[in-house]
Design a protein around this motif. Structure first.
Motif, PDB file in Angstrom:
ATOM      1  N   VAL A 498       0.834  -1.211   0.000  1.00 19.87           N
ATOM      2  CA  VAL A 498       0.000   0.000   0.000  1.00 19.87           C
ATOM      3  C   VAL A 498       0.865   1.256   0.000  1.00 19.87           C
ATOM      4  O   VAL A 498       0.759   2.105  -0.896  1.00 19.87           O
ATOM      5  CB  VAL A 498      -0.966   0.006   1.202  1.00 19.87           C
ATOM      6  N   GLU A 499       1.738   1.396   0.991  1.00 18.60           N
ATOM      7  CA  GLU A 499       2.493   2.633   1.129  1.00 18.60           C
ATOM      8  C   GLU A 499       3.548   2.792   0.043  1.00 18.60           C
ATOM      9  O   GLU A 499       3.713   3.890  -0.519  1.00 18.60           O
ATOM     10  CB  GLU A 499       3.149   2.685   2.518  1.00 18.60           C
ATOM     11  N   PHE A 500       4.279   1.711  -0.268  1.00 15.32           N
ATOM     12  CA  PHE A 500       5.328   1.816  -1.294  1.00 15.32           C
ATOM     13  C   PHE A 500       4.751   2.062  -2.688  1.00 15.32           C
ATOM     14  O   PHE A 500       5.230   2.962  -3.407  1.00 15.32           O
ATOM     15  CB  PHE A 500       6.193   0.558  -1.270  1.00 15.32           C
ATOM     16  N   PRO A 501       3.723   1.306  -3.154  1.00 19.39           N
ATOM     17  CA  PRO A 501       3.137   1.643  -4.465  1.00 19.39           C
ATOM     18  C   PRO A 501       2.541   3.048  -4.508  1.00 19.39           C
ATOM     19  O   PRO A 501       2.608   3.722  -5.542  1.00 19.39           O
ATOM     20  CB  PRO A 501       2.058   0.569  -4.649  1.00 19.39           C
ATOM     21  N   ARG A 502       1.966   3.496  -3.390  1.00 22.24           N
ATOM     22  CA  ARG A 502       1.428   4.860  -3.359  1.00 22.24           C
ATOM     23  C   ARG A 502       2.535   5.886  -3.536  1.00 22.24           C
ATOM     24  O   ARG A 502       2.364   6.883  -4.249  1.00 22.24           O
ATOM     25  CB  ARG A 502       0.694   5.082  -2.040  1.00 22.24           C
ATOM     26  N   LYS A 503       3.689   5.640  -2.929  1.00 26.07           N
ATOM     27  CA  LYS A 503       4.832   6.547  -3.102  1.00 26.07           C
ATOM     28  C   LYS A 503       5.271   6.585  -4.568  1.00 26.07           C
ATOM     29  O   LYS A 503       5.554   7.663  -5.132  1.00 26.07           O
ATOM     30  CB  LYS A 503       5.978   6.067  -2.208  1.00 26.07           C
ATOM     31  N   LEU A 504       5.333   5.423  -5.228  1.00 27.24           N
ATOM     32  CA  LEU A 504       5.740   5.379  -6.633  1.00 27.24           C
ATOM     33  C   LEU A 504       4.731   6.101  -7.521  1.00 27.24           C
ATOM     34  O   LEU A 504       5.114   6.826  -8.450  1.00 27.24           O
ATOM     35  CB  LEU A 504       5.897   3.923  -7.074  1.00 27.24           C
ATOM     36  N   LEU A 505       3.451   5.903  -7.254  1.00 31.91           N
ATOM     37  CA  LEU A 505       2.428   6.573  -8.056  1.00 31.91           C
ATOM     38  C   LEU A 505       2.521   8.089  -7.921  1.00 31.91           C
ATOM     39  O   LEU A 505       2.428   8.828  -8.914  1.00 31.91           O
ATOM     40  CB  LEU A 505       1.038   6.097  -7.642  1.00 31.91           C
ATOM     41  N   VAL A 506       2.689   8.563  -6.704  1.00 38.60           N
ATOM     42  CA  VAL A 506       2.752  10.010  -6.483  1.00 38.60           C
ATOM     43  C   VAL A 506       4.020  10.602  -7.091  1.00 38.60           C
ATOM     44  O   VAL A 506       4.007  11.719  -7.636  1.00 38.60           O
ATOM     45  CB  VAL A 506       2.678  10.310  -4.969  1.00 38.60           C
ATOM     46  N   LYS A 507       5.106   9.834  -7.059  1.00 45.78           N
ATOM     47  CA  LYS A 507       6.387  10.364  -7.521  1.00 45.78           C
ATOM     48  C   LYS A 507       6.506  10.366  -9.042  1.00 45.78           C
ATOM     49  O   LYS A 507       7.047  11.312  -9.632  1.00 45.78           O
ATOM     50  CB  LYS A 507       7.525   9.549  -6.907  1.00 45.78           C
ATOM     51  N   TYR A 508       6.012   9.318  -9.689  1.00 39.95           N
ATOM     52  CA  TYR A 508       6.256   9.168 -11.122  1.00 39.95           C
ATOM     53  C   TYR A 508       5.010   9.395 -11.982  1.00 39.95           C
ATOM     54  O   TYR A 508       5.126   9.496 -13.194  1.00 39.95           O
ATOM     55  CB  TYR A 508       6.823   7.776 -11.414  1.00 39.95           C
ATOM     56  N   SER A 509       3.848   9.438 -11.395  1.00 34.05           N
ATOM     57  CA  SER A 509       2.639   9.618 -12.190  1.00 34.05           C
ATOM     58  C   SER A 509       2.308  11.102 -12.303  1.00 34.05           C
ATOM     59  O   SER A 509       2.473  11.873 -11.356  1.00 34.05           O
ATOM     60  CB  SER A 509       1.463   8.867 -11.551  1.00 34.05           C
ATOM     61  N   GLU A 510       1.822  11.490 -13.491  1.00 36.19           N
ATOM     62  CA  GLU A 510       1.433  12.867 -13.738  1.00 36.19           C
ATOM     63  C   GLU A 510      -0.067  13.078 -13.576  1.00 36.19           C
ATOM     64  O   GLU A 510      -0.568  14.162 -13.855  1.00 36.19           O
ATOM     65  CB  GLU A 510       1.852  13.284 -15.153  1.00 36.19           C
ATOM     66  N   CYS A 511      -0.785  12.043 -13.148  1.00 36.72           N
ATOM     67  CA  CYS A 511      -2.229  12.132 -13.005  1.00 36.72           C
ATOM     68  C   CYS A 511      -2.576  13.102 -11.871  1.00 36.72           C
ATOM     69  O   CYS A 511      -1.949  13.101 -10.803  1.00 36.72           O
ATOM     70  CB  CYS A 511      -2.821  10.753 -12.735  1.00 36.72           C
ATOM     71  N   GLY A 512      -3.597  13.917 -12.100  1.00 43.07           N
ATOM     72  CA  GLY A 512      -4.000  14.880 -11.085  1.00 43.07           C
ATOM     73  C   GLY A 512      -4.565  14.226  -9.842  1.00 43.07           C
ATOM     74  O   GLY A 512      -4.422  14.742  -8.730  1.00 43.07           O
ATOM     75  N   TRP A 517      -3.990  12.957  -4.166  1.00 38.34           N
ATOM     76  CA  TRP A 517      -3.924  11.922  -3.124  1.00 38.34           C
ATOM     77  C   TRP A 517      -2.694  12.133  -2.254  1.00 38.34           C
ATOM     78  O   TRP A 517      -2.768  12.103  -1.025  1.00 38.34           O
ATOM     79  CB  TRP A 517      -3.910  10.549  -3.807  1.00 38.34           C
ATOM     80  N   GLY A 518      -1.544  12.329  -2.867  1.00 36.80           N
ATOM     81  CA  GLY A 518      -0.328  12.637  -2.131  1.00 36.80           C
ATOM     82  C   GLY A 518       0.293  11.428  -1.470  1.00 36.80           C
ATOM     83  O   GLY A 518      -0.217  10.310  -1.518  1.00 36.80           O
ATOM     84  N   GLN A 519       1.437  11.670  -0.853  1.00 37.17           N
ATOM     85  CA  GLN A 519       2.144  10.606  -0.144  1.00 37.17           C
ATOM     86  C   GLN A 519       1.394  10.209   1.128  1.00 37.17           C
ATOM     87  O   GLN A 519       0.595  10.975   1.674  1.00 37.17           O
ATOM     88  CB  GLN A 519       3.561  11.062   0.227  1.00 37.17           C
ATOM     89  N   ASN A 570       8.740   6.323   2.343  1.00 34.89           N
ATOM     90  CA  ASN A 570       7.380   6.315   1.791  1.00 34.89           C
ATOM     91  C   ASN A 570       6.483   7.426   2.312  1.00 34.89           C
ATOM     92  O   ASN A 570       5.579   7.867   1.598  1.00 34.89           O
ATOM     93  CB  ASN A 570       6.696   4.979   2.081  1.00 34.89           C
ATOM     94  N   CYS A 571       6.674   7.843   3.561  1.00 38.25           N
ATOM     95  CA  CYS A 571       5.713   8.737   4.217  1.00 38.25           C
ATOM     96  C   CYS A 571       6.231  10.167   4.256  1.00 38.25           C
ATOM     97  O   CYS A 571       7.408  10.436   3.989  1.00 38.25           O
ATOM     98  CB  CYS A 571       5.412   8.256   5.638  1.00 38.25           C
TER      99      CYS A 571
END
Length: 751
Positions: A498-512, A517-519, A570-571
């Motif tokens: 949960v936390e690690f994939p969320r970090k990757l999404l926030v860091k590398y994804s350009e989706c609004g 959502w944020g870290q 991650n946090c």
């Protein structure tokens, strides 16, 4: 001499008046308070005012002299290289000490050198022990990066590791170790036997023949199979007495007393830490301005030499200042609310609290249904496949963990609409989560005991359902074991999936959406409740699973490093920081609630529920508590009479009365101390005004411009305790100002 004048004695002993000191704000305030008590005793009040003012000044001089003498003695005891003096002063001090040392006898010289050596040894030992603290460097790194708020969580985790280590040492030393050393100490073991009784049947649970690997995994995760009849669970300790060459060791009594001891030790340790935290919290909460001054002017550590350590310290101070400013902003916002806004706020809070109650009721009912279904499925012993069987085994743990995972997230969203201060938000969210988590354990135990004490026949032959539960204590221990393991698995899974994939999404994804959502924010209430929940399970489960404390120690070790890596990688820090001083005390208070909840089922189990007659050390007793009166009955008559007096109602009533009297005395003493503290604070304020007044007089006498007060001159000062009225009839008199600079040296009115 005037009635309202300050007087002092000169060198000849004559009483002399000082008109300048009559105008001091502190003295004018004292006169105003004296005069306001009654007009009929004006002269007597003024005389008392002069005497009390003079007496207070004498008391100040004596206090200063005593403090100077104490500081001088402390300076003499310190090493010369530690004194904050110039090198010439240090050499002179060294020569003086050498001369004084020559005048001493050999015995006094030996005592002084021994005292110095012992003091140095004590300091070295303290420094060594401080450097050997668990996770010392990691905790300092976390403090610098994220502040003392998140630091309190990791310090709390370290405290629980030490507590569980002590609990394990107690159980190991008094229960396991005597059984282990029997073959090597020429001892004999007397086992509990009830042969021929239908309740004493407890077959071996080790699987025979060819066993597939997934069955071993199931046994490892559920505590059944090869783990059931080992040192891990209650049912293994079917020992009555151990006969050593010179003593007879009573294992049931040791088991019972060790259980009582670890509860009492936990209570004492938590209360002690809570008391120290409460005192620190009381001092810091009493004056917020003092907290700001301490952080800004005295918060820096000048021993720091490395650039990285300086950055960590700077970051820590910034987070603490940000926390204090945030709380001040919330207080100002709350003070400016209108009546309409308050009514609207209370209405919203009422609706949200009713919703929270409904969520909690649904969770508790789900836990009850899951526990009942799981126990019935295990009784039928219907095997479907590995996954389904494992889910049935862990169904109560799964439901409890899901409830504990979902409800804190829900509570953290709800609390944002209730408009509390940051510190109170954390406390109130903690209280809701505490009620959810700890009550879920109570619901699980209630569901288990309802199944244990429920017999299919009209009457229970053994006092419990022996057909379904051959050793019900071991079954309860297995449930606590599964809850501990599953709680750890969930923590690891949430971090990785949960936390690690969320970090990757926030860091590398350009989706609004991901940007919004944020870290992951490091939620202190949820993380604290995780370990409080785990520690409550440990306290309850240690009686039924004596090896659970070392399992919790290993679990907390892994959790520390998992949470540290997740926090750094991650946090992100909380957007609403909070001070750790009050939270440390509150965390221990929550842990104390968990301890109280853990005591209730253990006390009911020991005193009320029939012991299993097929396993455990209490086979020969109806309840576990009967082991204690049986042991007391073998003591000498004098010891029996003494213990009977201690357990009598007369002693209990007397003890409660004495405790209440002591409590009332302590409360009265604390109120008196608080009153004295308030008076000393007022005195400090008045001394500051006195200093400003005297500096103004001195500057006016020397024709130096003075920084004027911000108060308009047209508004006269009203006489009050905080703002006394005083006149400046000779503000331009140079001689009076000069007189202040050359006051009599032996005067009792030095300021």
């Amino acid at each position: 001499m005037e009635d309202d004048s300050v007087f002092f004695t000169d060198r000849s002993g004559r009483i002399t008046s000082n008109p300048l000191l009559d105008e001091l704000p502190s003295y004018q305030s004292l006169l105003y308070r004296r005069k306001s008590t009654g007009n009929g005793s004006k002269h007597r009040g003024s005389s008392k005012g002069r005497l009390s003012f003079s007496g207070s000044l004498k008391h100040k001089v004596n206090t200063v002299n005593r403090l100077q003498e104490r500081q001088k003695s402390q300076m003499e005891q310190r090493a010369i290289r530690e004194l904050p003096l110039p090198m010439a002063e240090k050499r002179r001090n060294k020569d003086q000490r050498m001369e004084e040392k020559k005048k001493l006898s050999s015995w006094r010289q030996w005592k002084q050198s021994t005292r110095r050596d012992l003091k140095k040894l004590r300091e070295d030992v303290h420094t060594f022990l401080s450097s050997m603290k668990l996770w010392r460097g990691d905790i300092h790194q976390i403090e610098g990066m994220f502040g003392t708020g998140i630091l309190s969580y990791f310090s709390f985790l370290r405290f629980l590791v030490a507590l569980n280590l002590i609990i394990f040492l107690l159980m190991f030393s008094f229960v396991m170790f005597p059984i282990i050393i029997v073959p090597y100490a020429s001892g004999n073991i007397t086992y509990n036997q009830r042969n021929g009784n239908v309740c004493s049947v407890y077959p071996k649970t080790i699987r025979k023949g060819l066993v597939s690997y997934h069955e071993h995994i199931t046994d490892l995760l559920s505590g059944e199979g090869f783990l059931e009849q080992t040192y891990l669970f209650y049912g293994f300790y079917k020992v009555d007495k151990i006969h050593f060459p010179k003593i007879i060791y009573d294992v049931p009594l040791a088991y019972l007393l060790a259980t009582i001891a670890y509860f009492l030790l936990s209570l004492i340790w938590i209360v002690k830490r809570s008391a120290s935290g409460f005192k620190r919290n009381l001092v810091q909460d009493e004056d917020r301005f003092q907290s700001f001054c301490n952080k800004i002017f005295a918060g820096w550590d000048f021993c720091i030499t490395s650039e990285s350590a300086a950055k960590l310290k700077r970051s820590s101070l910034l987070y603490e200042l940000k926390t204090d400013l945030e709380e001040e902003r919330i207080k100002q916002k709350m003070a400016g609310r209108t009546s309409k806004e308050k009514c609207q706020m209370y209405l919203i809070r009422t609706i949200l609290n009713l919703f929270v109650v409904g969520v909690l009721a649904a969770c508790f009912y789900s836990i009850y249904l899951a526990t009942t279904f799981s126990q019935k499925a295990e009784t039928k012993k219907i095997k479907v496949n590995f996954i389904v069987d494992l889910i049935c085994e862990y169904l109560p743990s799964i439901v409890i963990t899901l409830a504990n995972f979902i409800t804190p997230l829900l509570f953290s969203v709800i609390i944002n609409f209730e408009d509390y201060s940051p510190a109170f938000e954390i406390r109130f969210t903690l209280m809701r989560c505490v009620f959810m988590r700890l009550t879920s354990i109570a619901v699980l135990l209630f569901s288990l005991w309802s199944q244990i004490t429920k017999c299919e026949e009209d009457s229970c032959v053994c006092g419990y359902n022996h057909k379904r539960y051959l050793c019900w204590e071991t079954r309860v221990g297995q449930e606590m074991y599964k809850l501990t393991l599953f709680d750890f698995i969930i923590i690891v899974a949430v971090t990785i999936f949960v936390e690690f994939p969320r970090k990757l999404l926030v860091k590398y994804s350009e989706c609004g959406l991901t940007r919004w959502w944020g870290q992951q924010e490091f939620s202190i209430p949820q993380n604290v409740l995780e370990i409080v929940y785990g520690q409550t399970i440990c306290w309850i489960g240690t009686f039924y699973c004596p090896m659970l404390p070392p399992i919790c120690i290993i679990k907390y070790f892994f959790i520390f490093y998992i949470k540290k890596v997740s926090l750094i990688k991650n946090c992100r820090p909380s957007t609403r920081p909070f001070r750790a001083s009050s939270s440390n005390f509150f965390f221990l208070g929550v842990l104390l609630i968990g301890l109280a909840l853990a005591c209730i089922p253990i006390a009911v189990s020991i005193a009320q529920i029939q012991c299993s007659q097929a396993c455990g050390p209490f086979v020969n007793y109806n309840t576990s508590w009967e082991a204690l009166p049986a042991a007391v009955s073998h003591l000498p008559q004098g010891a029996q009479n003494f213990l009977n007096i201690l357990s009598s109602e007369a002693f209990a009533v007397s003890f409660i009365v004495v405790t209440c009297l002591a409590m009332f005395y302590v409360i009265a003493l604390s109120r008196a101390h608080k009153k004295v503290i308030n008076q000393l604070r007022e005195q400090l304020v008045m001394e500051g005004k006195d200093k400003r007044f005297l500096i103004q007089k001195l500057c006016q006498g020397q024709k130096i411009p003075v920084v004027k007060s911000s108060e308009p001159k047209s508004q006269p000062r009203s006489p009050s305790r905080c703002s006394p009225s005083y006149h400046t009839s000779f503000s331009s008199n140079f001689n009076d100002a000069l007189f202040l600079a050359h006051s009599p040296p032996n005067s009792s009115t030095h300021v």
